[in-house]
Write an enzyme that holds these catalytic residues in place. Structure first.
Site, mmCIF file in Angstrom:
data_model
loop_
_atom_site.group_PDB
_atom_site.id
_atom_site.type_symbol
_atom_site.label_atom_id
_atom_site.label_comp_id
_atom_site.label_asym_id
_atom_site.label_seq_id
_atom_site.Cartn_x
_atom_site.Cartn_y
_atom_site.Cartn_z
ATOM 1 N N HIS A 50 -2.282 -21.968 -4.629
ATOM 2 C CA HIS A 50 -2.208 -20.925 -5.631
ATOM 3 C C HIS A 50 -1.010 -20.016 -5.377
ATOM 4 C CE1 HIS A 50 -6.785 -21.202 -6.745
ATOM 5 N NE2 HIS A 50 -6.122 -22.334 -6.919
ATOM 6 N N GLU A 52 -0.718 -16.770 -4.938
ATOM 7 C CA GLU A 52 -0.841 -15.780 -3.865
ATOM 8 C C GLU A 52 -0.587 -16.401 -2.495
ATOM 9 O OE1 GLU A 52 -4.165 -14.720 -6.901
ATOM 10 O OE2 GLU A 52 -2.998 -16.481 -6.277
ATOM 11 N N CYS A 75 -8.710 -15.376 -7.142
ATOM 12 C CA CYS A 75 -9.981 -16.092 -7.096
ATOM 13 C C CYS A 75 -10.810 -15.643 -5.895
ATOM 14 C CB CYS A 75 -9.749 -17.602 -7.066
ATOM 15 S SG CYS A 75 -8.895 -18.212 -5.605
ATOM 16 N N CYS A 84 -8.298 -16.795 -2.748
ATOM 17 C CA CYS A 84 -7.068 -16.025 -2.598
ATOM 18 C C CYS A 84 -7.359 -14.563 -2.264
ATOM 19 C CB CYS A 84 -6.237 -16.113 -3.872
ATOM 20 S SG CYS A 84 -5.542 -17.746 -4.168
ATOM 21 N N SER A 168 15.751 -38.239 -40.999
ATOM 22 C CA SER A 168 15.449 -36.932 -40.407
ATOM 23 C C SER A 168 16.348 -36.578 -39.227
ATOM 24 C CB SER A 168 13.987 -36.905 -39.936
ATOM 25 O OG SER A 168 13.766 -37.904 -38.941
ATOM 26 N N ARG A 184 8.376 -28.489 -24.569
ATOM 27 C CA ARG A 184 7.538 -29.578 -24.072
ATOM 28 C C ARG A 184 7.188 -29.376 -22.600
ATOM 29 N NH1 ARG A 184 10.608 -35.022 -26.407
ATOM 30 N NH2 ARG A 184 9.932 -34.810 -28.597
ATOM 31 N N THR A 196 3.471 -40.689 -37.290
ATOM 32 C CA THR A 196 4.716 -40.287 -36.636
ATOM 33 C C THR A 196 5.107 -41.290 -35.553
ATOM 34 O OG1 THR A 196 4.262 -37.955 -37.072
ATOM 35 C CG2 THR A 196 5.826 -38.441 -35.319
ATOM 36 N N GLY A 296 2.711 -35.622 -37.302
ATOM 37 C CA GLY A 296 3.466 -35.233 -38.491
ATOM 38 C C GLY A 296 2.739 -34.231 -39.374
ATOM 39 N N ARG A 298 0.686 -34.530 -41.832
ATOM 40 C CA ARG A 298 -0.748 -34.722 -42.084
ATOM 41 C C ARG A 298 -1.586 -34.148 -40.949
ATOM 42 N NH1 ARG A 298 -3.312 -40.732 -43.156
ATOM 43 N NH2 ARG A 298 -5.517 -40.135 -43.350
#
Length: 370
Positions: A50, A52, A75, A84, A168, A184, A196, A296, A298
């Site tokens: 973690h 910390e 935590c 932690c 496109s 991403r 897609t 896409g 839809r």
């Protein structure tokens, strides 16, 4: 001492870990003594150690008497590692400044209680709104049993993602596409629909940023009618693929994808569509906290109609395609404006010749705003 300045740094550190720690939260920690930073840390890949613990390791003996700035309540429970909160106590931390408390029922105030019992001063609420949004996926997985959903759109000035013929590449320019790769990298998974996947044959990986870690590629295609020798198949060694499909999948297709290493997730289908709310719960049960939907139209429309889109990142180019072009969002069947989903503009940023707008839903889930 400016709590705000050091918490801003802790939040920035925590964001470095987004997309890499699921199902654990991406936490940042800064240790300050006598106005000087003596330790910094963020949650390691895979969720441990973690933040910390990493900051304390960097500080060593200088942690004694220091103030710890953490983006989430430390935590207090024994999991795969000791709590932690106890590590901060043992290191001699004098004060803890936390942005927000932890909604995890295993913590939920117990970390603060442990620290107070040891005589450590506690301050909360510093840059709390930022922290709530940074940890929204972690909270939603606990309270609503689904991941945080970001919808990415890249379209012309008049809301088109392709010409009528389907061309496109490219509407937005290289700086915007680079920003998408950074987006991403901050999500656990990238999600697209089967249409897609068939039309674009995308790789859906993070590229050109010097990042080795890759998010899960998540495809919703009830029949798994995907191209042979697709980009997804060719890159399975470098990034995982999860395929959400119906129960009526042919054995041939099932065996093909299982043989090459994809994970198959059977989903319930209603009215010839995968039931998104149930599918997202399944994905949350597998640990996902932050999912980026890249289309896409839809799939985007379905998510919006079910009020499952928490954030929209829209890249807009100074290009006009016209009404015959393909729309960014599929049919919504909205007849009255009062029934339309509304989002609030958070930021507008120039990205090369294009514009990036960040929108958040007006009726945010209570698990985020409370």
């Amino acid at each position: 001492m400016s709590h705000d300045r050091f918490m801003a740094l802790a939040l920035a550190l925590g964001r470095r870990a987004q997309g890499r720690t699921w199902p654990n939260p991406a936490v940042g920690c800064v240790l300050v003594r006598d106005g000087q930073i003596v330790g910094r840390g963020w949650t390691a890949d895979g969720g441990r150690p973690h933040a910390e613990i990493r900051a304390l390791a960097q500080a060593g003996g200088k942690a004694r008497g220091a103030t710890a700035y953490v983006t989430l309540e430390p935590c207090s429970h024994h999991g795969k590692t000791p709590p932690c909160a106890q590590a901060l106590i043992d290191a001699g931390i004098a004060e803890v400044v936390a942005a927000i408390g932890d909604r995890d029922p295993r913590v939920n105030g117990a970390g603060f209680a442990m620290l107070r019992a040891a005589g450590i001063s506690i301050t909360t609420g510093v840059r709390a709104e930022e922290a709530r949004h940074d940890h929204a996926g972690f909270f939603l997985r606990i309270t609503e049993h689904r991941p945080f959903i970001t919808l990415k759109l890249a379209n012309s000035f008049d809301g088109r993602i392709a010409t009528a013929s389907g061309e496109s590449q490219w509407i937005t320019q290289a700086p915007a596409r680079r920003a998408v790769h950074a987006l991403r990298a901050r999500h656990d998974a990238i999600m697209i629909g089967g249409g897609t996947a068939r039309h674009d044959d995308p790789t859906l990986t993070v590229r050109d940023l010097g990042i080795a870690h890759q998010p899960v590629r998540l495809i919703l295609a009830k029949d798994l009618n995907l191209p042979d020798n697709s980009a997804l198949e060719q890159t399975l060694d470098s990034a995982p693929v999860w395929l959400c499909h119906s129960g009526g999948l042919s054995e041939k297709r099932r065996m093909h994808w299982q043989k090459i290493g994809a994970e198959l997730i059977e989903c319930r289908v209603q009215d010839d569509e995968i039931v998104l709310s149930e599918t997202l719960k399944d994905l949350a049960s597998r640990g996902l906290t932050r999912v980026l939907c890249e289309g896409g139209g839809r799939l985007a429309a379905s998510l919006i109609k079910e009020n499952l889109v928490d954030e929209i990142v829209g890249f807009q180019a100074g290009m006009i395609i016209g009404a015959e072009g393909q729309p960014a969002i599929g049919p919504m069947e909205i007849e009255h404006l009062q029934n339309a989903n509304r989002y609030e503009l958070v930021t507008t940023t120039a990205v090369g010749p294009d514009v990036m707008n960040l929108w958040r839903r007006k009726d945010e889930p209570s698990s985020i705003i409370n």
